[in-house]
Design a protein around this motif. Structure first.
Motif, PDB file in Angstrom:
ATOM      1  N   SER A   1       4.781   0.658  -0.053  1.00 58.32           N
ATOM      2  CA  SER A   1       5.623   0.944  -1.224  1.00 58.32           C
ATOM      3  C   SER A   1       6.618   2.058  -0.934  1.00 58.32           C
ATOM      4  CB  SER A   1       4.795   1.239  -2.479  1.00 58.32           C
ATOM      5  OG  SER A   1       3.592   1.830  -2.166  1.00 58.32           O
ATOM      6  N   SER A   2       6.242   3.003  -0.082  1.00 53.09           N
ATOM      7  CA  SER A   2       7.245   4.034   0.208  1.00 53.09           C
ATOM      8  C   SER A   2       8.361   3.462   1.082  1.00 53.09           C
ATOM      9  CB  SER A   2       6.608   5.276   0.825  1.00 53.09           C
ATOM     10  OG  SER A   2       6.581   5.189   2.207  1.00 53.09           O
TER      11      SER A   2
ATOM     12  N   ASP B   1      -3.195  -3.679   5.320  1.00 52.72           N
ATOM     13  CA  ASP B   1      -4.177  -2.790   5.936  1.00 52.72           C
ATOM     14  C   ASP B   1      -4.961  -3.452   7.060  1.00 52.72           C
ATOM     15  OD1 ASP B   1      -5.457  -4.384   4.212  1.00 52.72           O
ATOM     16  OD2 ASP B   1      -6.159  -2.808   2.876  1.00 52.72           O
TER      17      ASP B   1
ATOM     18  N   ASN C   1       0.329  12.702   0.081  1.00 50.11           N
ATOM     19  CA  ASN C   1       1.159  11.500  -0.037  1.00 50.11           C
ATOM     20  C   ASN C   1       2.238  11.635  -1.091  1.00 50.11           C
ATOM     21  OD1 ASN C   1       0.143   9.649   1.897  1.00 50.11           O
ATOM     22  ND2 ASN C   1      -1.738   9.581   0.701  1.00 50.11           N
ATOM     23  N   ARG C   2       1.850  12.138  -2.255  1.00 52.05           N
ATOM     24  CA  ARG C   2       2.825  12.162  -3.355  1.00 52.05           C
ATOM     25  C   ARG C   2       3.851  13.266  -3.147  1.00 52.05           C
ATOM     26  NH1 ARG C   2      -0.640  11.049  -8.807  1.00 52.05           N
ATOM     27  NH2 ARG C   2      -2.291   9.963  -7.705  1.00 52.05           N
TER      28      ARG C   2
ATOM     29  N   SER D   1       3.588  14.791   5.029  1.00 52.37           N
ATOM     30  CA  SER D   1       3.722  13.545   4.297  1.00 52.37           C
ATOM     31  C   SER D   1       3.697  12.381   5.273  1.00 52.37           C
ATOM     32  CB  SER D   1       5.029  13.554   3.503  1.00 52.37           C
ATOM     33  OG  SER D   1       5.433  12.236   3.266  1.00 52.37           O
TER      34      SER D   1
ATOM     35  N   GLN E   1       4.070   9.285   4.834  1.00 50.58           N
ATOM     36  CA  GLN E   1       5.133   8.291   4.637  1.00 50.58           C
ATOM     37  C   GLN E   1       6.436   8.752   5.256  1.00 50.58           C
ATOM     38  OE1 GLN E   1       4.413   9.095   0.901  1.00 50.58           O
ATOM     39  NE2 GLN E   1       2.951   7.458   0.489  1.00 50.58           N
TER      40      GLN E   1
ATOM     41  N   GLY F   1       0.843  -1.199   0.000  1.00 53.78           N
ATOM     42  CA  GLY F   1       0.000   0.000   0.000  1.00 53.78           C
ATOM     43  C   GLY F   1       0.876   1.246   0.000  1.00 53.78           C
ATOM     44  N   GLN F   2       0.308   2.360   0.430  1.00 58.63           N
ATOM     45  CA  GLN F   2       1.073   3.602   0.397  1.00 58.63           C
ATOM     46  C   GLN F   2       2.315   3.520   1.281  1.00 58.63           C
ATOM     47  OE1 GLN F   2      -1.758   6.587   1.432  1.00 58.63           O
ATOM     48  NE2 GLN F   2      -2.404   6.888  -0.677  1.00 58.63           N
TER      49      GLN F   2
ATOM     50  N   ASN G   1      -8.630  11.351   3.216  1.00 53.71           N
ATOM     51  CA  ASN G   1      -7.889  10.325   2.484  1.00 53.71           C
ATOM     52  C   ASN G   1      -7.463  10.782   1.106  1.00 53.71           C
ATOM     53  OD1 ASN G   1      -7.549   8.174   4.097  1.00 53.71           O
ATOM     54  ND2 ASN G   1      -9.583   7.338   3.722  1.00 53.71           N
TER      55      ASN G   1
ATOM     56  N   GLU H   1      -5.845  13.144  -1.342  1.00 53.68           N
ATOM     57  CA  GLU H   1      -4.876  14.231  -1.248  1.00 53.68           C
ATOM     58  C   GLU H   1      -5.253  15.413  -2.127  1.00 53.68           C
ATOM     59  OE1 GLU H   1      -1.056  12.812  -2.332  1.00 53.68           O
ATOM     60  OE2 GLU H   1      -1.868  11.286  -3.650  1.00 53.68           O
TER      61      GLU H   1
END
Lengths: 483, 458
Positions: B13-14, B75, B331-332, B349, B351, B9-10, B306, B308
């Protein structure tokens, strides 16, 4: 398109490749064959060319994109084939034209094993060694080697790796890091080479022949240091060793890696591609041996068996060693053997051809259609072992198959337009596109009788075959170059 | 180090991105979605395995056998817990990190022992983000507030503006401005590039300054960089998700808090949870609603939904309508960069906030805390100096004698309870917590070596 990155990597790879011209110099020293100078010239030329390529862009460190990967691999194989020809071109014995030198070099690197040279037994040892070494480097893929030893490629390494390794499924990595995967593959490859060399020496070859033939056996290449190929030794023991290592090198190397890592062999039997591969080899061998026996081609029963088996394995794995002139065998046998080369080895091996796994998938789809006729509303996925194969893979296999046929047809017509008869043209295209080596008719012994233009078509065919067509073909599509 | 990440997930992957960037790590990611994994493998040098993260067979294929760390980030809390238990029971994985979202599990401390559910480190990204935002509200004017040594030392990032006392002056004059407090400027970023600060560096308006000081001195330092802002009173939170509600609960006693939630049912549910905060039903990007609720008077507007894109737009709208300061959860990294320079004051951020707690466990040497900064380009780290003068490369040396890689600063030490701001002649002792700032995280490996006790001497 990221030209600077492509240029930088190309320069680095060329400089790396130039080092491979040093061992022949050593061989030349050992045998005092007085032909070390062409290698020095080749080394200097390649090194300088690579350096000039690399110098202006050495500071650029962008990542390699998907498209750049194709360009690097395709241009590298082309450029490499040309530079690899340098020592052959510069050498005084044999005297070779530029076309011949490039043909020989590409035939080596792509592990085809078709030659334009005759009188191999009288050539300088260093030249002979160099040809075998080219095959060995091309077998596992020189770019895979580069990925293993040049850590800076990083993610880009995956793009290169994918563009070079054969087979329809290329996303599976043996280890998390691509450099480690590439290293693992080369270790397995190296281990096989050493084992093969030792076995050859045990059954009576001298160390030079053993080394040279080990190189071309595990690479499924087919170059030999003798005009008579393996037949020169006239020894069933050597034939059997060659058969075993050709067979092993035609298996997917990730299976070998798994065996090495986990010390087990039972996973071979569970692999559907391996089973199909064995089935094809056994079937072809049985047909060939029994036909030879019933037609009484050889008087001794043992000759029928060993020659039949050897030729079946050698041609079906696309190696191209010969112990007998199979082109002169009776009935459908020559054609059968050439057809077997279309199947080739497994994906992820050093063999050429369309690859067993693709045929297996095509076959399974045929079976599916038959089952569908009987059960029209059944849901039938195409399965390999216990796992269903994704639509993308199946589509890709059909795409590859059709483009293979088109390329084959076009090249066949080109060859015939250049004055080859039908049998020669057909087998010449099959021998190059499948990276097989020997053909039938005029190209049964080698490609020396062909005209220059036909040789260039053959060179193209060998490159297309080694890079599985798409990698090369994608470069001539407008989509690739559009920004 | 062999790292197994469960869930792409977010956060997953980060984490894969940050961890695989470091040469020494071999990362394998497990997820049930093959397409997500394929896309991830195209971008990163990792291996991917498709399958359910808690199944032994899947873990086996992913190489749990010789993995050093397993990071469960799917999750579902339950999957994460079971995965860690399976890894511990079958493969004896040394370090097990899991994301546990629900506070119910987190509050039962006895649960996470080796005999029950063997998870060494529990991460709750919502909790971390919530604390992060809380700190930002506590120190108005700060872009980032990061804690070291259990909160005794704080690293603060602030943008210098023309009202700061030090702005336009040499750093060396800091001593004359505030003679009794100790602190140190760790790094300065001007137009996105880092400067190596020394006594002669002049701070300019618009510089992003990282400084470190003991907790009680932060406000004094802040006044050197910019005009001190009044404490925050009115806060509006857009989005009543987990983070939003946690934040509201944390702030409602000291601040006036309003939460905007679109879903009436959820809003009802939140209103039952909170004590003083006001829950508004509506769209956070609805101009009428914002004006009606006096958006022009609020101190901080936090967009924490949720989505962004929605966060960016509602925060920009609130800013235009007169909100004093706006923050948005983004997030990005590319979005964060786009908006942070202009329309939005602070991009949060999640992440980046979470990754630090993972990195601390991946680092060799005894690393207590890692904060990832500037979207992963820089890093602040707290490491413990072990060993004696003979076998350590740092103990017993003055800071100027330590061969630090370029772009790296030792900014402070924590010795027992004492905070020591680093000077060139400060001597490092055994068991000191050393706080370092790296403007170039590619040098991390040479830094790790510095803090490892050399085995050959032992």
């Amino acid at each position: 398109m990221n030209w600077t990155v492509v240029q930088r990597i190309l320069g680095l790879l060329l400089m790396m490749f130039s080092l491979t011209m040093l061992p022949p110099i050593l061989i030349s020293m050992v045998f005092r064959d007085h032909s070390w100078f062409p290698f020095v010239e080749g080394f200097a030329l390649t090194l300088i060319a690579g350096f000039i390529c690399w110098l202006p862009v050495r500071k650029h460190h962008e990542d390699l994109r998907l498209r750049d990967g194709f360009l690097v691999v395709a241009s590298f194989w082309t450029v490499l084939g040309t530079f690899g020809a340098a020592p052959l071109f510069f050498a005084e014995t044999p005297t070779m034209s530029l076309t011949d030198a490039i043909f020989e070099s590409i035939s080596g690197l792509t592990t085809t094993g078709a030659t334009v040279l005759t009188g191999l037994d009288y050539l300088p040892k260093s030249i002979l060694y160099y040809r075998q070494q080219l095959q060995w480097l091309g077998g596992m893929g020189i770019i895979v080697l580069a990925v293993a030893v040049l850590p800076m490629l990083g993610v880009g390494g995956m793009q290169l790796y994918r563009a070079e390794t054969p087979g329809p499924v290329k996303d599976t990595k043996l280890t998390p890091r691509i450099t480690e995967t590439a290293k693992a593959l080369w270790y397995v490859y190296l281990a096989f080479t050493i084992a093969c060399m030792i076995c050859y020496m045990l059954v009576g070859m001298d160390w030079f022949d053993a080394l040279c033939h080990a190189f071309s056996t595990v690479a499924i290449g087919g170059f030999s240091t003798h005009d008579l190929s393996i037949g020169y030794f006239n020894s069933p023991a050597i034939d059997l060793v060659a058969i075993f290592f050709m067979f092993a090198a035609g298996i997917n190397f990730s299976l070998h890696f798994f065996a090495w890592r986990h010390i087990q062999v039972k996973h071979y039997r569970a692999d559907p591609e391996f089973r199909a591969y064995v089935f094809v080899l056994v079937a072809v061998s049985i047909i060939v041996v029994t036909s030879l026996y019933y037609t009484g081609t050889y008087t001794a029963a043992g000759d029928n068996f060993i020659n039949g088996l050897f030729q079946a394995v050698s041609i079906a794995t696309t190696t191209g060693y010969t112990t007998a002139n199979f082109a002169a065998w009776p009935g459908a046998l020559p054609a059968l053997l050439v057809f077997a080369s279309f199947v080739g080895g497994s994906a992820g091996s050093t063999a050429g051809g369309i690859k067993v796994i693709r045929w297996l998938l095509i076959y399974k789809q045929g079976v599916r259609e038959i089952v569908r006729l009987v059960h029209p509303s059944a849901e039938i996925p195409v399965k390999l072992g216990n796992t269903a194969v994704g639509f993308r893979v199946v589509d890709a296999v059909w795409g590859y198959f059709s483009i293979y046929i088109v390329v084959f047809g076009v090249m066949l017509l080109l060859m015939m337009a250049m004055g080859l008869d039908q049998v020669t043209a057909f087998s010449a295209v099959a021998a190059t596109l499948n990276n097989l080596g020997p053909g039938l008719g005029d190209v049964a012994a080698g490609f020396m009788t062909l005209g220059n233009s036909a040789k260039w078509v053959a060179v193209l065919g060998m490159l297309l075959g080694r890079l599985e067509i798409f990698t090369l073909l994608v470069l001539i599509t407008p989509t690739f170059w559009r920004r | 180090m062999k790292i197994l990440i469960l869930g792409a997930g977010q956060v997953g992957s980060s984490a894969a991105y940050h961890l695989s960037r470091e040469e020494a790590n071999e990362v394998t990611v497990v997820d049930t979605r093959a397409d997500v994994l394929r896309e991830l493998q195209d971008r990163l040098d990792i291996r991917t395995v498709v399958g359910h993260a808690a199944y032994p067979e899947v873990l086996d294929r992913a190489g749990a056998n010789d993995a050093d760390i397993i990071v469960a980030l799917t999750d579902a809390d339950e999957t994460n817990m079971v995965a860690c238990q399976v890894a511990y029971t079958l493969y004896h994985t040394p370090t097990k990190i899991a994301r546990i979202r629900s506070a119910e599990y987190m509050s039962a401390k006895m649960l996470f022992t080796q005999e029950a559910i063997p998870i060494d480190v529990r991460i709750s990204p919502e909790q971390l983000v919530c604390e992060y935002v809380e700190q930002l509200i506590l120190y108005p004017g700060a872009l980032q507030v990061l804690e070291f040594a259990n909160g005794r030392v704080r690293l603060v990032a602030a943008r210098a503006d023309r009202d700061g006392l030090l702005v336009g002056q040499r750093i060396a004059t800091l001593k004359e401005h505030i003679p009794n407090t100790e602190g140190r400027i760790a790094a300065i970023y001007r137009d996105g590039l880092s400067l190596q600060p020394d006594g002669d560096t002049v701070i300019q308006e618009g510089d992003e300054v990282f400084f470190i000081a003991a907790r009680q001195d932060i406000r004094v330092f802040m006044s050197e960089m910019r005009k001190l802002e009044d404490p925050v009173r009115r806060v509006v939170i857009a989005g009543g998700g987990n983070i939003g509600v946690r934040l509201a609960l944390a702030l409602e006693q000291t601040n006036q808090v309003k939460i905007i939630e679109r879903d009436p049912k959820r809003a009802r549910h939140i209103s039952e949870q909170v004590a003083k905060a006001i829950v508004l039903v509506g769209d956070a990007a609805d101009e009428e609603l914002l004006l009606e609720e006096n958006v022009d008077n609020i101190d901080v507007f936090c967009a924490l939904t949720n989505a962004e894109e929605a966060n960016i737009l509602s925060a920009m709208l609130a800013k235009r309508l007169g909100a004093h300061k706006v923050m948005a959860l983004i997030n990005r990294p590319s979005y964060a960069e786009l908006v942070e320079s202009g329309s939005i004051d602070i991009a949060i951020s999640p992440q980046q906030v979470t990754i630090g707690s993972l990195l601390a466990h991946v680092r060799r040497g005894d690393v207590v805390k890692v904060h990832s900064l500037r979207r992963g380009a820089a890093e602040a780290m707290e490491a413990v100096a072990h060993g004696g003068e003979a076998d350590s490369r740092v103990v017993g040396k003055t800071i100027e004698d330590i061969k630090l890689p370029p772009g790296t600063n030792i900014v402070a030490l924590v010795r027992g309870d004492r905070v020591i701001i680093a000077h060139h002649d400060t001597v490092i002792e055994t068991d000191d917590h050393v706080i370092l700032f790296m403007t170039d995280r590619r040098k991390i490996e040479s830094l790790e070596q510095l803090f490892q006790v050399d085995v050959s001497f032992v």
